[in-house]
Scaffold this motif. Structure first.
Motif, PDB file in Angstrom:
ATOM      1  N   HIS A   1      42.874  37.056  16.846  1.00 17.20           N
ATOM      2  CA  HIS A   1      43.491  35.755  17.163  1.00 17.20           C
ATOM      3  C   HIS A   1      42.951  34.648  16.265  1.00 17.20           C
ATOM      4  O   HIS A   1      41.987  34.833  15.534  1.00 17.20           O
ATOM      5  CB  HIS A   1      43.195  35.385  18.617  1.00 17.20           C
ATOM      6  N   GLY A   2      43.611  33.477  16.393  1.00 19.42           N
ATOM      7  CA  GLY A   2      43.108  32.271  15.741  1.00 19.42           C
ATOM      8  C   GLY A   2      42.933  31.192  16.789  1.00 19.42           C
ATOM      9  O   GLY A   2      43.652  31.184  17.786  1.00 19.42           O
TER      10      GLY A   2
ATOM     11  N   HIS B   1      49.976  36.204  18.980  1.00 17.45           N
ATOM     12  CA  HIS B   1      50.357  34.792  19.022  1.00 17.45           C
ATOM     13  C   HIS B   1      50.849  34.431  17.617  1.00 17.45           C
ATOM     14  O   HIS B   1      50.077  34.502  16.657  1.00 17.45           O
ATOM     15  CB  HIS B   1      49.174  33.931  19.437  1.00 17.45           C
TER      16      HIS B   1
ATOM     17  N   GLU C   1      49.022  32.320  14.930  1.00 19.72           N
ATOM     18  CA  GLU C   1      47.623  32.641  14.650  1.00 19.72           C
ATOM     19  C   GLU C   1      47.556  33.705  13.544  1.00 19.72           C
ATOM     20  O   GLU C   1      47.395  34.895  13.789  1.00 19.72           O
ATOM     21  CB  GLU C   1      46.933  33.118  15.931  1.00 19.72           C
TER      22      GLU C   1
ATOM     23  N   ARG D   1      53.134  30.217  19.606  1.00 17.49           N
ATOM     24  CA  ARG D   1      52.228  31.149  20.273  1.00 17.49           C
ATOM     25  C   ARG D   1      53.040  32.249  20.977  1.00 17.49           C
ATOM     26  O   ARG D   1      52.730  33.426  20.872  1.00 17.49           O
ATOM     27  CB  ARG D   1      51.424  30.350  21.305  1.00 17.49           C
TER      28      ARG D   1
HETATM   29 ZN   LIG Z   1      45.640  33.859  20.430  1.00 18.32          ZN
END
Ligand SMILES: [Zn+2]
Length: 367
Positions: A146-147, A59, A62, A107
């Motif tokens: 991820h974030g 993403h 992120e 994203r």
């Molecule tokens: Zn993510």
């Protein structure tokens, strides 16, 4: 090498990748191209039997786990454990799986596809690259990096979800398969250590099963996979504190892989894992206390969520009133006394309140 900004396109990390590739510890390889022909690269560390595949920024917006990964690798150059890690592990890391989304700070990839819903269909070049690497490399462990947005808190507490982890489900019944149990045990090792620094601000992500998600697909094929989610910590919107915590999580995890400990009994692993509070949407960025005059007949507090906008290669954070259809949030990362706003509003026609509120808050509290 500036890894301090949250906006992190490929061109920012390229010098860091080259610097690492110039050391004896790493090799850098092109895996293929994104939709817009940006290179997708992998760093390889070590020649050990235990193989770890990690990928970050699938993403594009992120970036925190990417910064943490590169900082972890840079720190390995002076880590006394590096030689032992090099002999025991092989780490294959794709620091930026979605370079087009990273350039746009979205994203999705350039075809507006969420790569983490493309694990079965494999319609996108980036998804195919990850699937091919998984098949060829045959990892013993995967890290899905991820974030998460600043909207998450932890169920039953007032704490924000600074970090969250998940051992993804392997089937619709969420069976605790051996791969899932191993992922849970490793998450427990990480959170045991990080709780020392962070208190109870670590959460457990929702484990509903979706085979279109990469973590679920890899877990269902028998490979332990850990989802990392880097979240919001106080007013650290560049997420540098969080990046430091994630970097520590990598170190705790990789160092622990050097120790050939028996895993604890399954029920102990599961109960420790389930002790982590679940993520829930109960946070916003700003609550202006008493911002609306009492006579308005509405709730007096106003809730705002930052919109993230790229301007001149930097992110700006512009507060937006939380839309009415969204569930009101219990907590905020920042509380502001709204008596001045409330006084100003009382002098105005009610029709002009929404635009006045937007203007007032954006002028004062944009970052
Ligand atoms: Zn993510």
């Amino acid at each position: 090498m500036n890894l301090t900004h949250r906006y992190l396109p490929l061109r920012t990390i390229t010098p860091v990748l080259n610097r690492l590739a110039a050391s004896d510890l790493f090799t850098l390889k092109d895996l293929g191209l994104s939709v817009e022909n940006r290179p997708i690269k992998a760093l390889r560390f070590g020649r050990g039997d235990f193989k770890v595949l990690c990928w970050s920024q699938m993403h594009g917006n992120e970036s925190t786990t990417t910064k943490a990964l590169l900082n972890y690798f840079l720190a390995l150059e002076s880590d006394p454990k590096a030689t032992q890690l090099f002999k025991s592990l092989t780490i294959l890391a794709i620091p930026m799986l979605n370079p087009d989304g990273s350039e746009r700070f979205t994203r999705e990839n350039a075809h507006e596809v969420d790569l983490n819903r493309d694990a079965q269909a494999l319609t996108q070049p980036e998804s195919k690259i990850l699937a091919d690497v998984f098949t060829a490399f045959k990892p013993n462990l995967c890290l899905n990096l991820h974030g998460q947005r600043s909207i998450y808190g932890l169920t039953g507490t007032e704490n924000p979800a600074v970090l969250s982890f998940l051992a993804p489900a392997a089937d619709a019944d969420r069976t605790i398969t051996p791969a899932r149990l191993k992922a849970m045990a490793l998450i427990n090792r990480i959170t045991n250590k990080l709780h020392e620094d962070l208190g109870k601000q670590i959460g457990r992500y929702d484990d509903s099963f979706n085979l279109d998600c990469v973590g679920d697909t890899f877990t269902s094929s028998g490979v332990p996979t850990i989802l990392f989610e880097a979240g919001q910590y106080l007013l650290d919107y560049q997420r540098n504190n969080t990046a430091a915590l994630i970097q520590r999580a990598y170190k705790v995890l990789f160092d622990s892989l050097l120790v050939q400990d028996e895993l604890p009994p399954a029920d102990k692993i599961l109960s420790a894992y389930l002790e982590l509070p679940e993520n829930t949407v109960n946070y916003c960025d700003i609550i202006v206390k008493g911002g609306l005059p009492e006579s308005s007949g509405q709730h007096k507090d106003l809730q705002f969520q930052y919109q993230e906008v790229v301007e001149n290669d930097r992110l700006r954070f512009i507060p937006q009133l939380l839309p009415k259809e969204e569930t009101p949030r219990l907590y905020a990362h920042r509380y502001i006394d709204g008596s001045e706003l409330s006084t100003l509003l009382k002098r105005l026609n009610r029709d002009s309140w929404p635009s006045f509120i937007d203007d007032y808050v954006q002028k004062k509290y944009s970052l």
